[in-house]
Design an enzyme around this catalytic site. Structure first.
Site, PDB file in Angstrom:
ATOM      1  N   ARG A   1       0.658  -1.009   0.026  1.00  0.00           N
ATOM      2  CA  ARG A   1       0.131   0.113  -0.354  1.00  0.00           C
ATOM      3  C   ARG A   1       0.395   1.021  -0.390  1.00  0.00           C
ATOM      4  NH1 ARG A   1      -3.810  -1.389   4.489  1.00  0.00           N
ATOM      5  NH2 ARG A   1      -2.367  -2.037   5.388  1.00  0.00           N
TER       6      ARG A   1
ATOM      7  N   ASN B   1      -6.115  -2.671   0.717  1.00  0.00           N
ATOM      8  CA  ASN B   1      -6.666  -4.249   1.441  1.00  0.00           C
ATOM      9  C   ASN B   1      -7.669  -4.809   1.723  1.00  0.00           C
ATOM     10  OD1 ASN B   1      -3.860  -4.728   1.219  1.00  0.00           O
ATOM     11  ND2 ASN B   1      -3.344  -4.851   3.364  1.00  0.00           N
TER      12      ASN B   1
END
Length: 744
Positions: free
Chosen positions: A18, A36
């Protein structure tokens, strides 16, 4: 301007995916979000450089494994605002997996050693590129609250770094410092705290002074001491002859071992940092560490290790797992005090929970011996159909494997499934694999041996879940772990329950998992007088292969009394408690007994390892191998003739080292000849090699050279151990192929 939803699947958790996406979005001027979802990453993105951004995120950060990337167009209004943000994780599909634990990276090590850094001297420093992963995770998605770090709320400085896109620790779930992170303590053997302002420095001083210290690492405890105390440690552990792994600084390697190759050095210093078996500079040196010609070495791989060596005066530390051989790693400090208090005089511990224990991986010649920290959990793409499968492994050196949705996932090394604690650990590991992958096995594959505790566990799990059972012969699993294609399989190891209810271990298996394997060759079937006693006392095995007066005379010269010799002879004559075997390992045991280099096994594999150590100093002499016809048309290598020939040469003055080298080379050439004959008979021109005996460099390389001479390429699976650490994978592969064929 182009907008779209990007779904990235693979190992994308615990690798800094990320923050990697965030940094790319800033660089390419992309607006949107990243989140996620289970083990997938979903990105909404909008910008003029969308295509370049998509290419960047499709590659992923260095520790990621990207399986697939899908892009769906979105209208511009679907992306609100002109900034980019990281959203809180949500549960979702579990197509990926958490990576293995990663050694401390160079950047974090520089922080630890830099007096100007706020991480100076802090042992648990890590970032998105390094640190614990599997050993600390409770559940996915991989966020701090689902790891052992949840009980250590980050301080203001750590929180600021976590939130800063400019920081290397942007969204690093393990971020911590001395103010907010896990703490170290130094204890006495009874658990009392030692007063010190620097537990690491004091532990190093104690080690330098000759004390034995238990050190809590990433995946469990190590027992540590300096070289001068290695003999005492081995006596306390009840392993007087077993080699001990050591940790040393990189600059010390040249003093102890032959320089590693470039590939070996890269692995030693890379993310895995395994124990690597390397030849000693002087084969007969440092015998308190290893009586063999080689030594297991590793470099410091955590901040704690580096700091410890920063204070240590000695060049190396013995660093052996704090558990009995074949049993699970010890993770609890109280257990060390209770069970290892007579060994460890002090305990260097920390208060971060070890959720999933993990032993050190072991590598030799680029091949895996033990699949564990840094290498496992191991995830491999493989199409075995739609049904979910569990493989519970064998009895020795076991692990577990799950198959779901195109991926095979194998756990770290578990141990020998011979006692309740290790069975419990196997069951615990299976539950963890199922939880992390979201798997509900419909098929459970297990060893053919009906009495293995792993087999019994498979039956219990199947009864509980309604899964279908699939027994897989041990050596067939070995070959299936290498390939699903039709091959001439060479499976050489110590023990495996055969389809004829005898003990196999030197097998040529021709075929594939789909159509089954035909036993087209094997070693001569011999007897094991006394059953398991023959593995503990190799001279029994020698008589099982050469049951004649010459062997009895040799044993008498070595102190066997008349009664013991008579009982031994009757045991073989009457075949009482003398199971039949074709095991390659038992032939090597008998060879070690013949040469007198190992008369009693004190640890697994000792006779064959000692034999190899002698052979490494010798020169093999020409010896013609004999092959006969066996039942069912199988070719049989007459191993008794090899030992009988060498026994005669010993009587004529052949040296021990040359004799050891001659036996190994003759055995390897005979095994290769069996495979070549099977290839010629069946027309299958590809071989596959597996089994613990293939760890022996001379035997392995001789077999490969003989096959190459016959123009038969030989497959080896570089991701799995030669030994039984590949069996659970082979069980799953076999079950999957049979299921696809409609045979289960």
């Amino acid at each position: 301007m182009r907008c779209g939803r990007i779904i990235v699947r693979g190992i994308v958790q615990g690798v800094g995916f990320r923050p990697f996406v965030y940094a790319a979005a800033v660089r390419f001027g992309i607006a949107g979000t990243v989140i996620n979802h289970g083990s997938e990453v979903e990105i909404t993105a909008c910008g003029d450089r969308f295509d370049a951004f998509c290419r960047e995120v499709s590659a992923g950060p260095k520790m990621a494994v990207v399986d697939s990337v899908t892009v769906e167009p979105l209208p511009e209004e679907a992306v609100v605002g002109d900034g980019f943000s990281i959203l809180p994780s949500a549960d979702g599909a579990r197509t990926g997996f958490i990576p293995a634990d990663i050694a401390t990276c160079d950047a974090c090590l520089a922080d630890i050693m830099n007096p100007a850094s706020r991480y100076y001297g802090y042992w648990a420093t890590s970032c998105t590129d390094c640190g614990p992963r599997y050993s600390i995770i409770h559940a996915v998605p991989y966020d701090r609250e689902r790891t052992a770090m949840d009980v250590f709320p980050p301080c203001g400085d750590c929180s600021a770094e976590y939130e800063s896109p400019q920081s290397r620790r942007h969204h690093a779930q393990t971020i911590a410092c001395s103010s907010c992170g896990p703490k170290l303590s130094l204890l006495t053997a009874s658990g009392g705290e030692v007063a010190t302002d620097d537990p690491i420095r004091t532990a190093a001083e104690l080690l330098d002074a000759g004390h034995i210290v238990a050190v809590r690492g990433v995946g469990g405890y190590h027992i540590c001491c300096i070289e001068e105390e290695a003999g005492r440690l081995k006596q306390l552990l009840g392993r007087p002859h077993q080699s001990l792994a050591v940790m040393m600084r990189p600059e010390s390697l040249k003093e102890y071992v032959v320089p590693p190759t470039d590939a070996e050095r890269e692995m030693l210093k890379g993310p895995v940092h395994p124990i690597m078996i390397l030849d000693k500079v002087d084969p007969v040196s440092h015998t308190e560490l290893s009586e063999l010609h080689n030594l297991g070495v590793m470099l410091p791989y955590t901040g704690l290790h580096h700091l410890l060596f920063g204070h240590l005066n000695h060049p190396l530390l013995v660093m052996t797992s704090a558990n009995a051989p074949g049993t699970p790693m010890i993770t609890e400090t109280s257990y060390i005090s209770e069970r290892m208090g007579t060994v460890a005089e002090y305990i260097l511990s920390h208060d971060r929970e070890i959720v999933n224990r993990c032993d050190d991986s072991v590598v030799r010649d680029g091949y895996i011996i033990r699949l564990s920290r840094g290498l496992a959990p191991l995830r491999t793409a493989m199409d075995l159909g739609d049904r979910q499968i569990l493989g519970v492994g064998p009895e020795l050196n076991a692990n577990a494997t799950i198959y779901k949705g195109g991926f095979v996932v194998t756990s770290p090394h578990i141990g020998n499934i011979r006692n309740p604690p290790t069975v419990a650990y196997l069951e615990e590991t299976i539950a963890k694999l199922c939880s992390l992958t979201g798997a509900k096995p419909e098929i459970i594959a297990h060893d053919l041996h009906p009495q293995f505790l792993s087999t019994r566990l498979a039956h219990a799990l199947a009864e509980e879940s309604g899964a279908v059972l699939c027994p897989v012969q041990h050596h067939c699993a070995h070959i299936a772990s290498v390939t699903t294609e039709e091959v001439v399989g060479i499976a050489i190891d110590g023990v495996g329950y055969g389809t004829d209810a005898t003990i196999w271990g030197g097998e040529i298996l021709t075929g594939s998992p789909a159509d089954g394997y035909v036993r087209t060759g094997h070693l001569e079937q011999v007897l094991m007088p006394g059953g398991d006693l023959a593995t503990k006392f190799p001279e029994r095995m020698l008589y099982g292969i050469l049951p004649d007066d010459a062997t009895l005379s040799l044993l008498a010269e070595r102190g066997w009394d008349a009664v013991s010799l008579r009982v031994l002879a009757q045991t073989v004559t009457k075949r009482f408690n003398s199971p039949a075997t074709t095991s390659t390992g038992r032939v090597l045991d008998a060879a070690a007994a013949l040469l007198g280099v190992c008369r009693e096994r004190t640890y697994d594999g000792e006779p064959s390892m000692v034999l190899e150590a002698y052979a490494a100093r010798g020169t093999p002499q020409p010896l013609e191998v004999r092959i006969a016809s066996g039942s069912g048309g199988a070719d049989v290598l007459l191993t008794s003739e090899i030992l009988r020939d060498v026994r005669g040469r010993l009587a004529c003055g052949m040296g021990t080292a040359d004799a050891a080298a001659t036996i190994q080379t003759a055995l390897a050439k005979g095994i290769a000849e069996l495979a070549v004959r099977s290839a010629e008979r069946t027309g299958i021109r590809t071989a596959a090699l597996s089994g613990g005996v293939a760890i022996n460099r001379s035997i392995r390389e001789t077999i490969l050279a003989e096959l190459a001479r016959a123009e038969i390429p030989c497959l080896i699976n570089p991701q799995y151990p030669f030994g039984d650490g590949c069996i659970s994978c082979g069980q799953v592969v076999t079950a999957g192929v049979l299921a696809q064929e409609g045979k289960i």
